[in-house]
Design an enzyme around this catalytic site. Structure first.
Site, PDB file in Angstrom:
ATOM      1  N   GLU A  10      36.952  44.660  46.746  1.00 56.82           N
ATOM      2  CA  GLU A  10      35.848  45.282  45.978  1.00 56.82           C
ATOM      3  C   GLU A  10      36.380  45.912  44.686  1.00 56.82           C
ATOM      4  O   GLU A  10      35.929  46.970  44.261  1.00 56.82           O
ATOM      5  CB  GLU A  10      35.070  46.271  46.849  1.00 56.82           C
ATOM      6  CG  GLU A  10      34.437  45.535  48.028  1.00 56.82           C
ATOM      7  CD  GLU A  10      33.174  46.164  48.568  1.00 56.82           C
ATOM      8  OE1 GLU A  10      32.539  46.934  47.847  1.00 56.82           O
ATOM      9  OE2 GLU A  10      32.836  45.840  49.718  1.00 56.82           O
ATOM     10  N   THR A  66      40.387  45.959  42.667  1.00 56.04           N
ATOM     11  CA  THR A  66      41.674  46.606  42.937  1.00 56.04           C
ATOM     12  C   THR A  66      41.699  47.998  42.288  1.00 56.04           C
ATOM     13  O   THR A  66      40.832  48.336  41.471  1.00 56.04           O
ATOM     14  CB  THR A  66      42.830  45.777  42.338  1.00 56.04           C
ATOM     15  OG1 THR A  66      42.670  45.757  40.910  1.00 56.04           O
ATOM     16  CG2 THR A  66      42.847  44.344  42.870  1.00 56.04           C
TER      17      THR A  66
HETATM   18  P1  FAD Z   1      44.031  39.139  41.094  1.00 57.85           P
HETATM   19  O1  FAD Z   1      42.743  39.353  40.387  1.00 57.85           O
HETATM   20  O2  FAD Z   1      44.764  37.893  40.843  1.00 57.85           O
HETATM   21  O3  FAD Z   1      44.967  40.390  40.776  1.00 57.85           O
HETATM   22  C1  FAD Z   1      46.385  40.382  41.010  1.00 57.85           C
HETATM   23  C2  FAD Z   1      46.957  41.685  40.441  1.00 57.85           C
HETATM   24  O4  FAD Z   1      46.696  41.749  39.023  1.00 57.85           O
HETATM   25  C3  FAD Z   1      46.290  42.936  41.039  1.00 57.85           C
HETATM   26  O5  FAD Z   1      47.245  43.958  41.181  1.00 57.85           O
HETATM   27  C4  FAD Z   1      45.271  43.333  39.984  1.00 57.85           C
HETATM   28  O6  FAD Z   1      44.951  44.723  40.016  1.00 57.85           O
HETATM   29  C5  FAD Z   1      46.017  42.949  38.701  1.00 57.85           C
HETATM   30  N1  FAD Z   1      45.084  42.709  37.595  1.00 57.85           N
HETATM   31  C6  FAD Z   1      44.183  41.689  37.457  1.00 57.85           C
HETATM   32  N2  FAD Z   1      43.499  41.838  36.310  1.00 57.85           N
HETATM   33  C7  FAD Z   1      43.954  42.960  35.710  1.00 57.85           C
HETATM   34  C8  FAD Z   1      43.634  43.656  34.510  1.00 57.85           C
HETATM   35  N3  FAD Z   1      42.665  43.238  33.674  1.00 57.85           N
HETATM   36  N4  FAD Z   1      44.335  44.779  34.212  1.00 57.85           N
HETATM   37  C9  FAD Z   1      45.302  45.246  35.049  1.00 57.85           C
HETATM   38  N5  FAD Z   1      45.636  44.637  36.214  1.00 57.85           N
HETATM   39  C10 FAD Z   1      44.973  43.527  36.533  1.00 57.85           C
HETATM   40  N6  FAD Z   1      35.892  38.756  48.034  1.00 57.85           N
HETATM   41  C11 FAD Z   1      34.577  38.428  48.178  1.00 57.85           C
HETATM   42  O7  FAD Z   1      33.949  37.881  47.267  1.00 57.85           O
HETATM   43  N7  FAD Z   1      33.928  38.698  49.337  1.00 57.85           N
HETATM   44  C12 FAD Z   1      34.532  39.292  50.397  1.00 57.85           C
HETATM   45  O8  FAD Z   1      33.894  39.520  51.427  1.00 57.85           O
HETATM   46  C13 FAD Z   1      35.922  39.621  50.279  1.00 57.85           C
HETATM   47  N8  FAD Z   1      36.596  40.154  51.345  1.00 57.85           N
HETATM   48  C14 FAD Z   1      37.969  40.278  51.270  1.00 57.85           C
HETATM   49  C15 FAD Z   1      38.685  40.613  52.419  1.00 57.85           C
HETATM   50  C16 FAD Z   1      40.079  40.678  52.378  1.00 57.85           C
HETATM   51  C17 FAD Z   1      40.836  40.989  53.631  1.00 57.85           C
HETATM   52  C18 FAD Z   1      40.751  40.439  51.160  1.00 57.85           C
HETATM   53  C19 FAD Z   1      42.252  40.491  51.081  1.00 57.85           C
HETATM   54  C20 FAD Z   1      40.051  40.136  50.019  1.00 57.85           C
HETATM   55  C21 FAD Z   1      38.648  40.036  50.054  1.00 57.85           C
HETATM   56  N9  FAD Z   1      37.917  39.624  48.938  1.00 57.85           N
HETATM   57  C22 FAD Z   1      36.580  39.322  49.060  1.00 57.85           C
HETATM   58  C23 FAD Z   1      38.599  39.321  47.689  1.00 57.85           C
HETATM   59  C24 FAD Z   1      38.995  40.555  46.899  1.00 57.85           C
HETATM   60  O9  FAD Z   1      37.856  41.183  46.368  1.00 57.85           O
HETATM   61  C25 FAD Z   1      40.004  40.098  45.823  1.00 57.85           C
HETATM   62  O10 FAD Z   1      41.198  39.799  46.521  1.00 57.85           O
HETATM   63  C26 FAD Z   1      40.223  41.150  44.768  1.00 57.85           C
HETATM   64  O11 FAD Z   1      39.090  41.279  43.949  1.00 57.85           O
HETATM   65  C27 FAD Z   1      41.435  40.847  43.874  1.00 57.85           C
HETATM   66  O12 FAD Z   1      41.410  39.533  43.420  1.00 57.85           O
HETATM   67  P2  FAD Z   1      42.716  38.614  43.599  1.00 57.85           P
HETATM   68  O13 FAD Z   1      43.158  38.725  44.989  1.00 57.85           O
HETATM   69  O14 FAD Z   1      42.408  37.271  43.042  1.00 57.85           O
HETATM   70  O15 FAD Z   1      43.820  39.321  42.679  1.00 57.85           O
END
Ligand code: FAD
Length: 384
Positions: A364, A366
C-alpha cells in the site's frame, strides 16, 4: 479529537477482542506453519459483522464509524496480521470502494455477499513491471462494442486465489501512458481467461493467499466498469488513502502484541538472580515498544476521527501508515530482543510478529512513497 470511546465503540472493541482471543489467536502459529488460514474463518468474520463495517446496512453492512473500524482492525492485527489483511483488503479496499464508486446495480450485486463473508474481494493494481509507479500499469482493457476485453497480468495480489471478485485496474486508453488512461473494473474471478497462481515462500503473512493473476482475453460487460472510464487511478488512490489507515491500525495491533509478549516474558525469565524485567536495559526495550504503540495508535485514531468528521485525511493517513509500519517493525524486533535466543524459535510469537511486520513498510505504498506523499503535501511540489 475526543479520546474517550463511546459505549458503542467500547462494545465493538470488546467484541473484536473476544472474537480474536477465541477464533484467531490460538490458531495463528498453526496457520502460519500450514501457510493457510482456515477458510471457515471468513464466514465467521462475516457473521460477526467485521466484513461489513462502515458499509451501509441497506447493502448488508454493519454500518458504524471509522474509529470502530480501526478498533476492530487493531484487535484482528493483534491476533494475526494474515487475518487482518484478509479483512483490510476485502472490506477496506474492495467493498468500501464499491460502496463509494459503484452503481446501484454493482452495490446490490456485490456488497451483501462481501459483507456476509459469502464472497471475498481482492485488489489488483500491482503488476510485475509496475509497483510504486502504479500509474504506468500496462494491463489492457480494449472496448469492443458492449464489452471490454482484458489482457495482462497482476502480481502480489492478497486474497488472490480466494477471491470471488477482483477490483482490477487496466488501461482503457493506450494513447495515454500515464494514470489518466486507467480504468477500474469489477471482474468475477471465475470469468474465462482469468487464471490465478498462489505465490509461496513469503517471509511473513504466510497464512494469507497471495497470488499472481494472468488475464488472457477476459471479456466483461461494459457494466463491469467501476466509476467513470479513465478515472481508475482516482478510484485506486481513494481506496488506498483509507486502506493506509487500515494497515496502520493492523500495525498498532501487531505492536501491541509485541508489547504484551515482551512484558509477559520479561516477568517470568530470570537472569542474574532476578526477573529480566528488573534489568534497566530490558525496561528500556519495553518502554520503546510502549511509546511506539501509543504514538502509532494516536496517529491512526486521528485519521479515523478526520474521516468521521468529513475532513481531509489523505496526508494524515500516509503519516499514520509510515509511522505505524516502521514502529511495528521496531516493536517486533525489540520484543524478539527481550526474548533472547528463545525469540528466534517459533514456539514464541516474536519471530512471527517480526516476519509479519516487515511487509507493512512495503505494501500500500512503501515508506519512501509515503514520504513523497507527505513531502508533496507540505511543500506543494511533487517529486514523483
Ligand atoms: P518497487 O516499486 O520496484 O520499489 C523498489 C524500491 O524502490 C522500494 O524501496 C521503493 O520504496 C523504492 N522506490 C520506488 N520508487 C521510488 C521513488 N520515486 N522514490 C524513492 N524510492 C522509490 N499489490 C496490489 O495491487 N494488491 C495487493 O493486494 C497487494 N498485496 C501485497 C501483499 C504482499 C505480501 C506484498 C509483498 C505486496 C503486495 N502488493 C499488492 C504489492 C505492493 O503494493 C508493492 O510490492 C509495493 O507497492 C511496491 O512495489 P514493488 O514491489 O514493485 O517495488
Amino acid at each position: 479529537m475526543n479520546l474517550e470511546l463511546s459505549e458503542e465503540q467500547t462494545a465493538v472493541r470488546r467484541l473484536a477482542r473476544e472474537f480474536t482471543e477465541r477464533e484467531i489467536a490460538p490458531y495463528a502459529a498453526e496457520w502460519d506453519r500450514a501457510e493457510s488460514v482456515d477458510r471457515a474463518l471468513v464466514k465467521k468474520l462475516g457473521e460477526v459483522g467485521f466484513l461489513g463495517l462502515t458499509v451501509p446496512e441497506e447493502y448488508g453492512g454493519s454500518g458504524g464509524d471509522h474509529l470502530s473500524y480501526v478498533l476492530v482492525t487493531e484487535e484482528l492485527g493483534r491476533g494475526d496480521s494474515a487475518v487482518r489483511g484478509i479483512v483490510s483488503v476485502s472490506l477496506g479496499l474492495v467493498a468500501k470502494t464499491i460502496a463509494a464508486w459503484g452503481s446501484e446495480e454493482q452495490k446490490r450485486e456485490w456488497l451483501p455477499r462481501l459483507c456476509a463473508g459469502h464472497a471475498l474481494g481482492c485488489f489488483g493494481l500491482t503488476e510485475p513491471g509496475t509497483g510504486s509507479d502504479a500509474g504506468s500499469l500496462t494491463t489492457r482493457a480494449a472496448r469492443t462494442g458492449a464489452t471490454y476485453v482484458l489482457n495482462g497480468g497482476k502480481t502480489f495480489i492478497t486474497n488472490g486465489t480466494w477471491a470471488d471478485v477482483v477490483l482490477l485496474f487496466a488501461r482503457t486508453d493506450p494513447d495515454e501512458p500515464g494514470h489518466r488512461g486507467v480504468s477500474a473494473f469489477l471482474v468475477p474471478a471465475d470469468t474465462p481467461g482469468l487464471t490465478r497462481r498462489e505465490i509461496h515462500g513469503k517471509l511473513g503473512l504466510r497464512g494469507q493467499a497471495t497470488a499472481e493473476l494472468v488475464l488472457e482475453d477476459v471479456e466483461v460487460p461494459a457494466s463491469a466498469l467501476l466509476g467513470p472510464e479513465g478515472k481508475g487511478f482516482s478510484v485506486a488512490m481513494s481506496a488506498l488513502a483509507k486502506g493506509r489507515m487500515s494497515v496502520a491500525a493492523g500495525c498498532v495491533g501487531l505492536a501491541q502484541a509485541a508489547l504484551d509478549a515482551a512484558v509477559a516474558y520479561a516477568g517470568q525469565r530470570e537472569q542474574f538472580g532476578k526477573p529480566i524485567a528488573r534489568h534497566q536495559l530490558v525496561q528500556e526495550l519495553i518502554a520503546d515498544i510502549s511509546v511506539d504503540v501509543d504514538a502509532a495508535r494516536l496517529l491512526t485514531w486521528r485519521v479515523a476521527d478526520l474521516i468521521d468528521r468529513g475532513r481531509p485525511f489523505a496526508t494524515e493517513s500516509a503519516t499514520a501508515k509510515l509511522f505505524a509500519s516502521e514502529a511495528a517493525v521496531r516493536a517486533a524486533s525489540n520484543a524478539l530482543q527481550v526474548h533472547g535466543g528463545y525469540g528466534y524459535i517459533d514456539e514464541y510469537p516474536a519471530g512471527k510478529l517480526l516476519r509479519d511486520a516487515r511487509v507493512m513498510t512495503l505494501y500500500e505504498g512503501t515508506s519512501q512513497i509515503q514520504k513523497l506523499l507527505i513531502g508533496r503535501a507540505r511543500t506543494g511540489v511533487s517529486a514523483f
